[in-house]
Every structure is written in C-alpha cells, then in structure tokens.
Design an enzyme around this catalytic site. Structure first.
Site, PDB file in Angstrom:
ATOM      1  N   ALA A   8     -31.770 -49.315  -7.596  1.00 53.80           N
ATOM      2  CA  ALA A   8     -32.219 -47.700  -6.860  1.00 53.80           C
ATOM      3  C   ALA A   8     -33.673 -46.697  -7.460  1.00 53.80           C
ATOM      4  CB  ALA A   8     -31.121 -46.197  -7.459  1.00 53.80           C
ATOM      5  N   GLN A  78     -27.318 -44.943  -4.600  1.00 50.78           N
ATOM      6  CA  GLN A  78     -27.664 -43.209  -5.989  1.00 50.78           C
ATOM      7  C   GLN A  78     -28.125 -42.108  -4.697  1.00 50.78           C
ATOM      8  OE1 GLN A  78     -29.916 -44.457  -8.915  1.00 50.78           O
ATOM      9  NE2 GLN A  78     -28.695 -43.027 -10.239  1.00 50.78           N
ATOM     10  N   GLY A  83     -31.064 -41.843 -13.527  1.00 47.76           N
ATOM     11  CA  GLY A  83     -30.601 -42.392 -14.826  1.00 47.76           C
ATOM     12  C   GLY A  83     -29.941 -43.822 -15.090  1.00 47.76           C
ATOM     13  N   ASN A 160     -33.312 -54.393 -26.990  1.00 50.33           N
ATOM     14  CA  ASN A 160     -31.980 -54.414 -25.701  1.00 50.33           C
ATOM     15  C   ASN A 160     -32.754 -54.967 -24.398  1.00 50.33           C
ATOM     16  OD1 ASN A 160     -30.189 -54.269 -23.802  1.00 50.33           O
ATOM     17  ND2 ASN A 160     -30.247 -52.295 -23.322  1.00 50.33           N
ATOM     18  N   HIS A 308     -63.355 -65.057   5.005  1.00 54.31           N
ATOM     19  CA  HIS A 308     -64.348 -65.602   4.761  1.00 54.31           C
ATOM     20  C   HIS A 308     -65.537 -65.431   3.853  1.00 54.31           C
ATOM     21  CE1 HIS A 308     -65.021 -63.927   8.376  1.00 54.31           C
ATOM     22  NE2 HIS A 308     -66.793 -64.310   8.335  1.00 54.31           N
TER      23      HIS A 308
END
Ligand code: TTP
Length: 393
Positions: A8, A78, A83, A160, A308
């Site tokens: 989101a 959302q 967050g 993490n 080109h």
C-alpha cells in the site's frame, strides 16, 4: 497459512518511477516486483494471499485478480499509509489462524520463506556487516529475544528482513502506538510476539529491500541472472545472442544485433538492427532499441524507446520514455567516486561507481542530448536538441 503482503506504500524514495505505477508493480525481470514476493509465499505453501493495497490500488488488483497461480487472492484497502502494523491491521478481518507478513517491495530467497512458514512463530534475518541502520534482532540460544531499531551498539549482526510468521494471537496485538517516526510499526507487534512466544530466527542467504531507484536495478540484476536461455521470438539469423538471453514470443531481434545475457526481451519489444544490449538488461513489453544503439545494465519499461545512435548505461527509463537520436547517458565520474542521486530532495550516494539516469514516464529528449550520471528527470520532462543536462528537472 495465509500470507499478508504489504503493497500500500507510496514509494516516495523511488520517485519519479512510482509517479503512476506503485512501487510493488515496477518491473523486475518478467513480472512486477511484488509478484516475486507472492511467488515465494505460494512456493512456501501459502493457501491464501491477502494483499494490502492503497496507493494506486487498482493497478495491483487488476494484475492479480481474485486468484493467482491457483491460490485465492483477497484485498484489504489501507486508506492512509500510517505504517506497517496499521497495514496488517487493515487485513485483520481476513485472518484466522497463524499468518505470515511479507513486504511487497522485498526480494527474498524463496527457500527461506518455506522455512519461515515451517518454523512459525519466526522472523527472517539477514547477516550484515554493519547493522546500525537496521532493526537488529538479539538472540538467546535458538530464539529471538528482542528487536532494537538502529542501535548504536548492535547486539548481533542479524538485521530484520521484514518477513514474519505470526501465531494467531498476534491479531490481538496489531494496534500499536505511533513510533518516534509517527508510524504504527510491525516491529512493535513483533516485540510483543517475542515476549509471549518462542520466536525462531530464519537466516536468509539473499535479500533485497527495493526502496530507491538503483535498488530496482539490483533487483533486475538478481532476477535476470536466474533466467535460463529461451528464444521464442523472431530473431534474425544475423543476430548473435550470448549466454542467458530470453526472447519472448512476439519480440523481434533484427539483423546485426548482439545481446550478451543476462537479458530479457519481452513480448512486443524490438531490438535493432545493429544494436548492442549487454549487462543485466530488461527490455519490457513494447519497448524499442534502435539502429546502432547500445543499452547496458538497464531497465527500459513498457513502450520506452532508445533511438538510433544512442547510449544508455545503468539507467532506469519509465514507460513511454523516448530518447532522441544520439542521446548519450554518462554513467561514470572522472574521479571514479560513487554516483549520487536525489532522494526526497537530498543528494545521497548510490554506492555505485556506475549509475546513469532515472527518467520518469513520458520523458522525451531532443537529439544529441547529453545526460550526466545520477540525473533524475521527472515524468514528462523534455530536453532540447544538443543540450547537456546536469541538473535534475
Ligand atoms: P516502506 O518502504 O517503509 O514504505 P514505502 O514502500 O511507501 O516507500 P517510501 O518509504 O519510499 O515512501 O514500506 C515497507 C513495506 O510496507 C512496503 O512494501 C510498503 C508497505 N507499507 C504499507 O503497505 N503501508 C504503509 O502504511 C507503509 C508505511 C508501508
């Protein structure tokens, strides 16, 4: 297990590429970025994908529909990007039983996602040399004992990696207060799970968080390098394809073209005559590389055209970009220093010695334009014939 995939976000750091295409739908080899995440979840045995969408939501919904690879896909909207915990909370009513959460803009080593599911409750981590800019896991024996954001003195080198397998009880803990940066963060949910359960760390052998434009190049370098040679399109006898080159049905490679893999020429794309494509390069659907043009380690999005006598290196071109004849992209500084790029108004190092330009959708350059390394061109920007452009526009 159901897998919640977060898609989101507004992708502010990857602008201008996310102007009309949400970051999870940007091209990485033969599919959108988030499709790689969803594939990893399905390969790991996910029995339903819950996609959290918000920014440019319809593009995501239209691509995946109600079912993807035989697995049902449901959608949670959302409304405000408040967050990652807020995003999972938006999907809460779709959940029953243990559930996984994956970032829709991360590439994971697929085998580790299978391990994550098996070892639930679990969290994926990647070993990094300097973890001070990450959320860092501390461990106690075989379990995770805590998580600390951007510590000055990291307890381990386990960063993490934004992939979690949560027990059903975690549904009750999704409403977390705002963090210091004003977001409701999934790591605060993880902290409660760590307090209440034995959480296993699953170490990834490879991981990439795609936040900024050059990380989209890295994502393509990774996913193009695992393609195997397949030539189904219309390839001239006089073309020379070396290594793992994929030419999809409906793509055309004309006489005198040299392509050094890994490279993917998608359906409806045309290369040549006499063009040179090398490095990890994606020529997306309908894109064109003209006579005597060279494209190296770059992404040409849908319907982009490099005319080109042009050179494009280490660059990302958005949809419908048209580079006029003789446009040259510089991708290396005289002093060999890492190329900088503007992210949210600040010049930051890409860490790359070679980096060219990022052009938003519909950029058009005049003939013989010279474009300097690390240049950002906003959607619809133009250059005049013969112009040297060394400032973002
Ligand atoms: P981020 O990379 O933090 O956010 P973003 O993708 O919008 O990018 P930027 O920071 O450049 O603006 O998000 C991590 C993942 O979580 C990503 O897949 C997007 C997703 N996400 C949501 O679905 N909802 C949210 O409210 C936020 C903040 C992120």
């Amino acid at each position: 297990m159901k897998a919640v995939v977060l898609a989101a976000g507004q992708g502010t750091r990857i602008r201008p590429l996310s102007h009309s295409v949400p970051k999870p739908m940007l091209p990485v080899a033969d599919r959108p970025l988030v499709a790689h995440t969803i594939d990893a979840a399905i390969d790991a045995g996910a029995d339903e994908i819950v996609l959290v969408i918000g920014y440019e939501a319809d593009t995501v919904r239209e691509y995946f529909g109600p079912e993807y690879r035989g697995v049902p896909v449901s959608y949670a909207v959302q409304t405000e990007q408040a967050g990652t915990a807020d995003a999972v909370n938006a999907a809460s009513e779709h959940l029953d039983g243990p559930f996984a959460v994956l970032n829709g803009d991360n590439l994971y080593d697929p085998a580790a996602i299978a391990q994550l599911f098996e070892q639930c409750p679990a969290v994926c981590a990647i070993e990094v040399d300097d973890p001070r800019n990450y959320g860092v896991l501390s461990t106690d024996g075989d379990s995770v004992s805590g998580i600390v954001e951007k510590p000055a003195d990291p307890p381990t080198n386990l960063a993490n990696a934004g992939a979690y397998a949560f027990p059903e009880a975690a549904r009750k803990w999704l409403e977390v207060p705002e963090s210091d940066r004003g977001e409701h963060e999934i790591t605060d949910v993880l902290a409660t799970v760590i307090d209440e359960f034995d959480v296993s760390p699953v170490t990834l052998s490879r991981w990439l968080d795609v936040g900024r434009p050059w990380e989209l190049l890295e994502a393509n370098e990774w996913k193009l390098s695992v393609l195997e040679r397949r030539v189904d399109g219309d390839v001239s006898e006089d073309a020379h394809l070396e290594g793992d080159v994929v030419v999809e049905p409906g793509a055309t490679v004309k006489s005198g073209v040299v392509i050094e893999g890994p490279a993917l020429i998608r359906s409806g794309a045309t290369v040549g005559p006499n063009a040179y494509v090398r490095g990890a390069t994606l020529i997306d659907e309908g894109a064109k590389v003209g006579h005597a043009a060279e494209v190296k380690n770059s992404v040409l999005s849908r319907d982009a055209s490099v005319s080109h006598l042009s050179y494009v290196g280490d660059s990302v071109l958005g949809r419908d970009v048209n580079l006029g004849a003789g446009t040259n992209v510089a991708n290396l500084r005289h002093d060999d220093a890492a190329i900088e790029f503007t992210v949210k108004g600040e010049r930051v190092s890409t860490g790359r010695r070679k980096f060219g330009i990022v052009a938003g959708d519909d950029v058009k350059t005049g003939i013989n334009s010279s474009l300097t390394p690390g240049l950002k061109l906003s959607p619809g920007a133009t250059t005049k014939p013969g112009e040297t452009v060394d400032r973002d526009r």
